[in-house]
Design a protein around this motif. Sequence first.
Motif, PDB file in Angstrom:
ATOM      1  N   GLU A 229       0.686  -1.207  -0.012  1.00  0.00           N
ATOM      2  CA  GLU A 229      -0.175   0.176   0.006  1.00  0.00           C
ATOM      3  C   GLU A 229       0.901   1.235  -0.121  1.00  0.00           C
ATOM      4  OE1 GLU A 229      -3.903  -1.760   2.422  1.00  0.00           O
ATOM      5  OE2 GLU A 229      -1.914  -1.036   3.363  1.00  0.00           O
ATOM      6  N   ILE A 230       1.978   1.204   0.994  1.00  0.00           N
ATOM      7  CA  ILE A 230       2.847   2.309   0.778  1.00  0.00           C
ATOM      8  C   ILE A 230       3.507   2.589  -0.556  1.00  0.00           C
ATOM      9  CG2 ILE A 230       5.013   3.171   1.656  1.00  0.00           C
ATOM     10  CD1 ILE A 230       4.598   1.820   4.270  1.00  0.00           C
ATOM     11  N   LYS A 231       3.954   1.657  -1.427  1.00  0.00           N
ATOM     12  CA  LYS A 231       4.703   1.673  -2.663  1.00  0.00           C
ATOM     13  C   LYS A 231       3.485   2.155  -3.508  1.00  0.00           C
ATOM     14  CE  LYS A 231       7.959  -1.924  -1.868  1.00  0.00           C
ATOM     15  NZ  LYS A 231       8.149  -3.384  -2.172  1.00  0.00           N
ATOM     16  N   ILE A 232       2.436   1.700  -3.468  1.00  0.00           N
ATOM     17  CA  ILE A 232       1.280   2.062  -4.473  1.00  0.00           C
ATOM     18  C   ILE A 232       0.883   3.468  -4.199  1.00  0.00           C
ATOM     19  CG2 ILE A 232      -1.290   1.795  -5.140  1.00  0.00           C
ATOM     20  CD1 ILE A 232      -0.476  -1.300  -4.851  1.00  0.00           C
ATOM     21  N   THR A 233       0.909   4.060  -2.998  1.00  0.00           N
ATOM     22  CA  THR A 233       0.411   5.490  -2.712  1.00  0.00           C
ATOM     23  C   THR A 233       1.472   6.257  -3.097  1.00  0.00           C
ATOM     24  OG1 THR A 233       1.095   5.493  -0.438  1.00  0.00           O
ATOM     25  CG2 THR A 233      -1.319   4.859  -0.824  1.00  0.00           C
ATOM     26  N   ILE A 234       2.824   6.026  -2.971  1.00  0.00           N
ATOM     27  CA  ILE A 234       3.944   6.831  -3.270  1.00  0.00           C
ATOM     28  C   ILE A 234       3.970   6.803  -4.843  1.00  0.00           C
ATOM     29  CG2 ILE A 234       6.493   6.685  -3.582  1.00  0.00           C
ATOM     30  CD1 ILE A 234       6.510   5.637  -0.668  1.00  0.00           C
ATOM     31  N   LEU A 235       3.663   6.019  -5.546  1.00  0.00           N
ATOM     32  CA  LEU A 235       3.981   5.855  -7.036  1.00  0.00           C
ATOM     33  C   LEU A 235       2.531   6.875  -7.343  1.00  0.00           C
ATOM     34  CD1 LEU A 235       4.565   2.280  -7.869  1.00  0.00           C
ATOM     35  CD2 LEU A 235       6.045   4.065  -8.157  1.00  0.00           C
ATOM     36  N   ARG A 236       1.408   6.831  -7.084  1.00  0.00           N
ATOM     37  CA  ARG A 236       0.295   7.550  -7.266  1.00  0.00           C
ATOM     38  C   ARG A 236       0.250   8.942  -6.842  1.00  0.00           C
ATOM     39  NH1 ARG A 236      -3.780   7.939 -11.089  1.00  0.00           N
ATOM     40  NH2 ARG A 236      -5.471   8.858 -10.279  1.00  0.00           N
ATOM     41  N   LEU A 237       0.631   9.159  -5.767  1.00  0.00           N
ATOM     42  CA  LEU A 237       0.764  10.457  -5.346  1.00  0.00           C
ATOM     43  C   LEU A 237       2.026  11.276  -5.443  1.00  0.00           C
ATOM     44  CD1 LEU A 237      -0.883  10.167  -1.748  1.00  0.00           C
ATOM     45  CD2 LEU A 237      -2.146  10.893  -4.001  1.00  0.00           C
ATOM     46  N   LYS A 238       3.169  10.600  -5.467  1.00  0.00           N
ATOM     47  CA  LYS A 238       4.371  11.388  -5.750  1.00  0.00           C
ATOM     48  C   LYS A 238       4.826  11.486  -7.052  1.00  0.00           C
ATOM     49  CE  LYS A 238       6.364  11.371  -1.155  1.00  0.00           C
ATOM     50  NZ  LYS A 238       7.681  10.894  -0.157  1.00  0.00           N
ATOM     51  N   GLU A 239       4.765  10.295  -7.604  1.00  0.00           N
ATOM     52  CA  GLU A 239       5.350  10.168  -8.960  1.00  0.00           C
ATOM     53  C   GLU A 239       4.158  10.411 -10.160  1.00  0.00           C
ATOM     54  OE1 GLU A 239       8.313   9.766  -9.570  1.00  0.00           O
ATOM     55  OE2 GLU A 239       8.924   9.527  -7.468  1.00  0.00           O
ATOM     56  N   GLN A 240       2.866  10.631  -9.454  1.00  0.00           N
ATOM     57  CA  GLN A 240       1.709  10.641 -10.182  1.00  0.00           C
ATOM     58  C   GLN A 240       1.378   9.641 -11.498  1.00  0.00           C
ATOM     59  OE1 GLN A 240       1.542  14.991 -11.114  1.00  0.00           O
ATOM     60  NE2 GLN A 240       1.705  15.442  -8.909  1.00  0.00           N
ATOM     61  N   TYR A 241       1.852   8.401 -11.331  1.00  0.00           N
ATOM     62  CA  TYR A 241       1.593   7.472 -12.243  1.00  0.00           C
ATOM     63  C   TYR A 241       0.034   7.127 -12.145  1.00  0.00           C
ATOM     64  CZ  TYR A 241       6.561   6.437 -12.393  1.00  0.00           C
ATOM     65  OH  TYR A 241       7.788   6.788 -12.294  1.00  0.00           O
ATOM     66  N   THR A 242      -0.278   6.659 -13.346  1.00  0.00           N
ATOM     67  CA  THR A 242      -1.694   5.974 -13.703  1.00  0.00           C
ATOM     68  C   THR A 242      -1.705   4.554 -12.887  1.00  0.00           C
ATOM     69  OG1 THR A 242      -1.484   5.040 -15.427  1.00  0.00           O
ATOM     70  CG2 THR A 242      -1.796   7.215 -15.778  1.00  0.00           C
ATOM     71  N   PHE A 243      -3.103   4.210 -12.568  1.00  0.00           N
ATOM     72  CA  PHE A 243      -3.283   2.891 -12.267  1.00  0.00           C
ATOM     73  C   PHE A 243      -2.901   1.894 -12.994  1.00  0.00           C
ATOM     74  CE2 PHE A 243      -6.913   4.662  -9.394  1.00  0.00           C
ATOM     75  CZ  PHE A 243      -6.034   5.140  -8.350  1.00  0.00           C
ATOM     76  N   ARG A 244      -3.056   2.312 -14.444  1.00  0.00           N
ATOM     77  CA  ARG A 244      -2.641   1.202 -15.398  1.00  0.00           C
ATOM     78  C   ARG A 244      -1.059   0.883 -15.349  1.00  0.00           C
ATOM     79  NH1 ARG A 244      -5.590   1.266 -20.677  1.00  0.00           N
ATOM     80  NH2 ARG A 244      -6.895   0.294 -19.063  1.00  0.00           N
ATOM     81  N   TYR A 245      -0.240   1.822 -15.006  1.00  0.00           N
ATOM     82  CA  TYR A 245       0.994   1.951 -15.208  1.00  0.00           C
ATOM     83  C   TYR A 245       1.634   1.150 -13.941  1.00  0.00           C
ATOM     84  CZ  TYR A 245       6.179   3.116 -15.669  1.00  0.00           C
ATOM     85  OH  TYR A 245       7.420   2.824 -15.598  1.00  0.00           O
ATOM     86  N   ILE A 246       0.983   1.615 -12.680  1.00  0.00           N
ATOM     87  CA  ILE A 246       1.367   0.860 -11.424  1.00  0.00           C
ATOM     88  C   ILE A 246       0.911  -0.562 -11.561  1.00  0.00           C
ATOM     89  CG2 ILE A 246       0.817   0.915  -8.905  1.00  0.00           C
ATOM     90  CD1 ILE A 246       0.323   4.027  -9.238  1.00  0.00           C
ATOM     91  N   GLY A 247      -0.174  -0.778 -12.151  1.00  0.00           N
ATOM     92  CA  GLY A 247      -0.522  -2.313 -12.310  1.00  0.00           C
ATOM     93  C   GLY A 247       0.357  -2.950 -13.083  1.00  0.00           C
TER      94      GLY A 247
ATOM     95  N   ILE B  30       3.683  -2.291 -13.301  1.00  0.00           N
ATOM     96  CA  ILE B  30       4.801  -2.508 -12.301  1.00  0.00           C
ATOM     97  C   ILE B  30       4.689  -3.964 -11.191  1.00  0.00           C
ATOM     98  CG2 ILE B  30       6.191  -1.417 -10.302  1.00  0.00           C
ATOM     99  CD1 ILE B  30       5.634   1.245 -11.681  1.00  0.00           C
ATOM    100  N   PHE B  31       3.423  -3.794 -10.806  1.00  0.00           N
ATOM    101  CA  PHE B  31       3.059  -4.861  -9.908  1.00  0.00           C
ATOM    102  C   PHE B  31       2.586  -6.262 -10.483  1.00  0.00           C
ATOM    103  CE2 PHE B  31       3.318  -0.892  -7.179  1.00  0.00           C
ATOM    104  CZ  PHE B  31       3.839  -1.736  -5.944  1.00  0.00           C
ATOM    105  N   ASN B  32       2.326  -6.241 -11.907  1.00  0.00           N
ATOM    106  CA  ASN B  32       2.101  -7.270 -12.692  1.00  0.00           C
ATOM    107  C   ASN B  32       0.499  -7.699 -11.945  1.00  0.00           C
ATOM    108  OD1 ASN B  32       2.106  -9.110 -14.534  1.00  0.00           O
ATOM    109  ND2 ASN B  32       3.045 -10.621 -13.433  1.00  0.00           N
ATOM    110  N   VAL B  33      -0.303  -6.692 -12.007  1.00  0.00           N
ATOM    111  CA  VAL B  33      -1.849  -6.813 -11.628  1.00  0.00           C
ATOM    112  C   VAL B  33      -2.656  -5.939 -12.557  1.00  0.00           C
ATOM    113  CG1 VAL B  33      -1.651  -7.962  -9.075  1.00  0.00           C
ATOM    114  CG2 VAL B  33      -1.623  -5.468  -9.626  1.00  0.00           C
ATOM    115  N   THR B  34      -3.668  -6.092 -12.343  1.00  0.00           N
ATOM    116  CA  THR B  34      -4.704  -5.292 -13.173  1.00  0.00           C
ATOM    117  C   THR B  34      -4.886  -3.801 -12.523  1.00  0.00           C
ATOM    118  OG1 THR B  34      -6.621  -5.871 -11.677  1.00  0.00           O
ATOM    119  CG2 THR B  34      -6.098  -7.291 -13.682  1.00  0.00           C
ATOM    120  N   ARG B  35      -5.340  -3.082 -13.421  1.00  0.00           N
ATOM    121  CA  ARG B  35      -5.553  -1.567 -12.940  1.00  0.00           C
ATOM    122  C   ARG B  35      -6.676  -1.452 -12.008  1.00  0.00           C
ATOM    123  NH1 ARG B  35      -9.675   1.819 -14.759  1.00  0.00           N
ATOM    124  NH2 ARG B  35     -10.367   0.146 -16.143  1.00  0.00           N
ATOM    125  N   ASP B  36      -7.519  -2.293 -12.066  1.00  0.00           N
ATOM    126  CA  ASP B  36      -8.608  -2.306 -10.983  1.00  0.00           C
ATOM    127  C   ASP B  36      -8.232  -2.899  -9.542  1.00  0.00           C
ATOM    128  OD1 ASP B  36     -10.585  -1.447 -12.892  1.00  0.00           O
ATOM    129  OD2 ASP B  36     -11.090  -3.836 -13.579  1.00  0.00           O
TER     130      ASP B  36
END
Length: 146
Positions: A33-51, A53-59
């Motif tokens: 959860e920490i990694k995802i919130t950092i990527l979303r809020l600080k790096e401003q990556y999309t859910f799709r791009y973060i997905g 990275i983690f090899n999971v779906t955007r949803d």
Amino acid sequence: MHKKLQEDIDSEWGQFLINTPIHEQKKFLSEREIKITILRLKEQYTFRYIGQIFNVTRDRISVIYKRATIKTRRYLKYRDIPVTINAPIESLNLSSRAYHILKAANINTVESLLSHMPKTMTLRNCGRHSYNEFREILIQHGFMQK
């Protein structure tokens, strides 16, 4: 930038997550959860791009992010409340699963949790992991002996 992302960044909990050291965030969020919130809020990556990275779906990323925001809001709401015998269980910063187990059993205060501890394993959906979490938190706050 999306309007919703900007609202998240500008919110009280968003600013808290952006400015709070990771060791403080570990009190109420998982590593993922920490990694995802950092990527979303600080790096401003999309859910799709973060997905990707983690090899999971955007949803799935969206669900994890939403859960992290709920945990952060709950932490901010109850962090300044001293944990006393009459304190609400929200002040214990339990995991979502453990919190919902207690709420479903109508256990709302630390005192109530202490009185139910011997029979906690009989609560619906309460297994060894949740029981150990209750026990560790009560020991951490000085309500039980090791």
